[in-house]
Design a protein around this motif. Sequence first.
Motif, PDB file in Angstrom:
ATOM      1  N   HIS A  11       0.836  -1.209   0.000  1.00  0.00           N
ATOM      2  CA  HIS A  11       0.000   0.000   0.000  1.00  0.00           C
ATOM      3  C   HIS A  11       0.869   1.258   0.000  1.00  0.00           C
ATOM      4  O   HIS A  11       0.608   2.200  -0.758  1.00  0.00           O
ATOM      5  N   ALA A  12       1.903   1.254   0.845  1.00  0.00           N
ATOM      6  CA  ALA A  12       2.787   2.424   0.897  1.00  0.00           C
ATOM      7  C   ALA A  12       3.453   2.657  -0.452  1.00  0.00           C
ATOM      8  O   ALA A  12       3.531   3.790  -0.932  1.00  0.00           O
ATOM      9  N   THR A  15       1.115   4.229  -2.957  1.00  0.00           N
ATOM     10  CA  THR A  15       0.693   5.606  -2.716  1.00  0.00           C
ATOM     11  C   THR A  15       1.836   6.611  -2.766  1.00  0.00           C
ATOM     12  O   THR A  15       1.593   7.804  -2.909  1.00  0.00           O
ATOM     13  N   LEU A  16       3.067   6.137  -2.660  1.00  0.00           N
ATOM     14  CA  LEU A  16       4.220   7.049  -2.701  1.00  0.00           C
ATOM     15  C   LEU A  16       4.570   7.407  -4.136  1.00  0.00           C
ATOM     16  O   LEU A  16       4.423   6.585  -5.045  1.00  0.00           O
ATOM     17  N   ARG A  21      10.085   5.914  -3.550  1.00  0.00           N
ATOM     18  CA  ARG A  21       9.896   4.520  -3.143  1.00  0.00           C
ATOM     19  C   ARG A  21      11.190   3.852  -2.699  1.00  0.00           C
ATOM     20  O   ARG A  21      11.202   3.113  -1.718  1.00  0.00           O
ATOM     21  N   PHE A  24      12.035   5.056   0.742  1.00  0.00           N
ATOM     22  CA  PHE A  24      11.140   4.440   1.705  1.00  0.00           C
ATOM     23  C   PHE A  24      11.622   3.039   2.070  1.00  0.00           C
ATOM     24  O   PHE A  24      11.682   2.678   3.249  1.00  0.00           O
TER      25      PHE A  24
END
Length: 71
Positions: A11-12, A15-16, A21, A24
């Motif tokens: 999900h992260a 959405t990033l 990415r 992250f």
Amino acid sequence: MNPAIADVVTHALRTLPPETRGRFLRDLMATAAAGLTALEGERACGEAVYRLADAVVGVGAEQSEAQGREG
């Protein structure tokens, strides 16, 4: 891997913005390594990080080998 963890990371990543990415995932790995060190000690963390690095090298070798067969 725990499916709930995979869902959170997926999900992260969805959405990033694409350019954030990689950062992250690096931050996530660093945070996980710090947590593992706190919970299980430096040796356990070192072994986990070593296995991760070994897997990365293995994937790189497989990709190089596949490119050699294609080219």
